[in-house]
Design a protein around this motif. Sequence first.
Motif, PDB file in Angstrom:
ATOM      1  N   ALA A  45      58.288  38.546  45.203  1.00 11.53           N
ATOM      2  CA  ALA A  45      57.618  38.963  46.420  1.00 11.53           C
ATOM      3  C   ALA A  45      56.110  38.774  46.317  1.00 11.53           C
ATOM      4  N   LEU A  46      55.469  38.794  47.483  1.00 12.41           N
ATOM      5  CA  LEU A  46      54.009  38.749  47.521  1.00 12.41           C
ATOM      6  C   LEU A  46      53.456  40.030  46.902  1.00 12.41           C
ATOM      7  N   MET A  47      52.543  39.878  46.001  1.00 11.24           N
ATOM      8  CA  MET A  47      51.940  41.021  45.332  1.00 11.24           C
ATOM      9  C   MET A  47      50.424  40.893  45.372  1.00 11.24           C
ATOM     10  N   PRO A  48      49.709  41.996  45.604  1.00  7.08           N
ATOM     11  CA  PRO A  48      48.249  41.927  45.696  1.00  7.08           C
ATOM     12  C   PRO A  48      47.597  41.558  44.373  1.00  7.08           C
ATOM     13  N   GLY A  49      46.732  40.558  44.417  1.00  8.07           N
ATOM     14  CA  GLY A  49      45.931  40.201  43.258  1.00  8.07           C
ATOM     15  C   GLY A  49      46.594  39.302  42.243  1.00  8.07           C
ATOM     16  N   MET A  50      47.868  38.946  42.442  1.00  3.66           N
ATOM     17  CA  MET A  50      48.550  38.149  41.427  1.00  3.66           C
ATOM     18  C   MET A  50      48.105  36.688  41.457  1.00  3.66           C
ATOM     19  N   ALA A  51      48.108  36.074  40.279  1.00  6.25           N
ATOM     20  CA  ALA A  51      47.712  34.681  40.151  1.00  6.25           C
ATOM     21  C   ALA A  51      48.843  33.771  40.610  1.00  6.25           C
ATOM     22  N   THR A  52      48.487  32.602  41.093  1.00  7.30           N
ATOM     23  CA  THR A  52      49.487  31.607  41.458  1.00  7.30           C
ATOM     24  C   THR A  52      49.997  30.918  40.201  1.00  7.30           C
ATOM     25  N   ARG A  53      51.122  30.252  40.317  1.00  4.61           N
ATOM     26  CA  ARG A  53      51.640  29.499  39.180  1.00  4.61           C
ATOM     27  C   ARG A  53      50.655  28.419  38.751  1.00  4.61           C
ATOM     28  N   GLU A  54      49.967  27.819  39.715  1.00  8.19           N
ATOM     29  CA  GLU A  54      48.956  26.812  39.385  1.00  8.19           C
ATOM     30  C   GLU A  54      47.835  27.422  38.548  1.00  8.19           C
ATOM     31  N   GLU A  55      47.403  28.634  38.905  1.00 10.72           N
ATOM     32  CA  GLU A  55      46.338  29.297  38.146  1.00 10.72           C
ATOM     33  C   GLU A  55      46.806  29.647  36.736  1.00 10.72           C
ATOM     34  N   LEU A  56      48.050  30.069  36.608  1.00  8.05           N
ATOM     35  CA  LEU A  56      48.578  30.355  35.272  1.00  8.05           C
ATOM     36  C   LEU A  56      48.646  29.085  34.425  1.00  8.05           C
ATOM     37  N   ARG A  93      35.568  29.175  25.989  1.00 11.69           N
ATOM     38  CA  ARG A  93      34.886  29.907  27.053  1.00 11.69           C
ATOM     39  C   ARG A  93      35.577  29.714  28.388  1.00 11.69           C
ATOM     40  N   ASP A  94      36.074  28.522  28.689  1.00  5.71           N
ATOM     41  CA  ASP A  94      36.733  28.282  29.974  1.00  5.71           C
ATOM     42  C   ASP A  94      37.951  29.193  30.138  1.00  5.71           C
ATOM     43  N   ALA A  95      38.717  29.333  29.070  1.00  7.20           N
ATOM     44  CA  ALA A  95      39.889  30.214  29.129  1.00  7.20           C
ATOM     45  C   ALA A  95      39.462  31.670  29.279  1.00  7.20           C
ATOM     46  N   GLU A  96      38.413  32.054  28.575  1.00 10.84           N
ATOM     47  CA  GLU A  96      37.928  33.433  28.646  1.00 10.84           C
ATOM     48  C   GLU A  96      37.495  33.787  30.067  1.00 10.84           C
ATOM     49  N   VAL A  97      36.697  32.905  30.669  1.00 11.07           N
ATOM     50  CA  VAL A  97      36.180  33.166  32.016  1.00 11.07           C
ATOM     51  C   VAL A  97      37.319  33.222  33.027  1.00 11.07           C
ATOM     52  N   LEU A  98      38.243  32.254  32.959  1.00  8.50           N
ATOM     53  CA  LEU A  98      39.342  32.235  33.923  1.00  8.50           C
ATOM     54  C   LEU A  98      40.228  33.460  33.754  1.00  8.50           C
ATOM     55  N   PHE A  99      40.507  33.841  32.513  1.00  3.53           N
ATOM     56  CA  PHE A  99      41.308  35.050  32.281  1.00  3.53           C
ATOM     57  C   PHE A  99      40.630  36.284  32.872  1.00  3.53           C
ATOM     58  N   LEU A 100      39.353  36.445  32.607  1.00  2.00           N
ATOM     59  CA  LEU A 100      38.627  37.615  33.106  1.00  2.00           C
ATOM     60  C   LEU A 100      38.584  37.629  34.631  1.00  2.00           C
ATOM     61  N   GLN A 101      38.447  36.470  35.250  1.00  3.08           N
ATOM     62  CA  GLN A 101      38.449  36.395  36.712  1.00  3.08           C
ATOM     63  C   GLN A 101      39.825  36.715  37.287  1.00  3.08           C
ATOM     64  N   LEU A 102      40.862  36.119  36.703  1.00  4.98           N
ATOM     65  CA  LEU A 102      42.223  36.365  37.181  1.00  4.98           C
ATOM     66  C   LEU A 102      42.623  37.827  36.971  1.00  4.98           C
ATOM     67  N   MET A 103      42.251  38.378  35.820  1.00  3.34           N
ATOM     68  CA  MET A 103      42.626  39.769  35.552  1.00  3.34           C
ATOM     69  C   MET A 103      41.815  40.737  36.402  1.00  3.34           C
ATOM     70  N   THR A 104      40.599  40.351  36.760  1.00  2.00           N
ATOM     71  CA  THR A 104      39.827  41.180  37.684  1.00  2.00           C
ATOM     72  C   THR A 104      40.529  41.257  39.032  1.00  2.00           C
ATOM     73  N   ASP A 105      40.956  40.100  39.560  1.00  2.05           N
ATOM     74  CA  ASP A 105      41.713  40.099  40.815  1.00  2.05           C
ATOM     75  C   ASP A 105      42.985  40.933  40.676  1.00  2.05           C
ATOM     76  N   HIS A 106      43.657  40.765  39.546  1.00  3.24           N
ATOM     77  CA  HIS A 106      44.919  41.457  39.296  1.00  3.24           C
ATOM     78  C   HIS A 106      44.714  42.969  39.272  1.00  3.24           C
ATOM     79  N   HIS A 107      43.667  43.412  38.581  1.00  3.56           N
ATOM     80  CA  HIS A 107      43.379  44.846  38.503  1.00  3.56           C
ATOM     81  C   HIS A 107      43.004  45.420  39.871  1.00  3.56           C
TER      82      HIS A 107
END
Length: 240
Positions: free
Chosen positions: A156-167, A176-190
């Motif tokens: 189902a649609l869930m607020p803040g979840m990453a798309t499969r493409e983003e994963l 650093r690229d992985a660190e930044v993307l993880f922190l951004q995705l997890m910020t949205d997720h939180h």
Amino acid sequence: MSRPVRPGRPGRPVPRTYWVAGTAVLLALLFAAAATVAAANGGGGSTGSGTPSRTEPRTPGLRSPDAGFARDMAVHHQQAVEMSFIVRDRTQDEAVRTLAYDIANTQANQRGMLLGWLDLWGLPKVVADEPPMSWMGASGGHGGHGAHEAGAGSGALMPGMATREELDRLGAASGRDAEVLFLQLMTDHHKGGVAMAEGCAQQCETPVEKALAQGMVDAQRSELTLMADMLKQRGAAPRG
């Protein structure tokens, strides 16, 4: 005064923001364990003669906020654990790896408790015709940044979840690229998780679940502050 040092990592000072966030995570885990014991005992005790007391909460219904939150947040947490394991293997940065470990550990434990409550209540973990976030009423349809068809659990649609493409992007990045993307995705997720947990804290009727939801709000808000600082240290910022 010297800064606290994380146990097991001598000589590595931990930023104060991280120390506060880690404390919030630990408290959330301790509370969640106590909440599970209380739920298993019925949450209300007995009169001494084996008869349930009048304070014992009734079992939530299939479409109740209590059951809906447990199902939805279990799916939401599952992706946070997945993202945390991905970034663990994509960077050697100690702070990011430690944060990822704490998130995975906390949310895997909480997910188990939510699913355990559904078992205790005799309710299914997936309801095929249940719209995403329907337990939140009119506010449930607003998925927030990154909401998508998750492809896990109820799909189902869930607020803040990453798309499969983003994963996939996270899995292909490194350093650093992985660190930044993880922190951004997890910020949205939180941010999405906080909105969901606030909904349960307001609408759920099971006392231990309401309290656990509020604990999620407090811990994830603390981690949001931490992740904003970590992004700033890397010359980046949350996505929105």
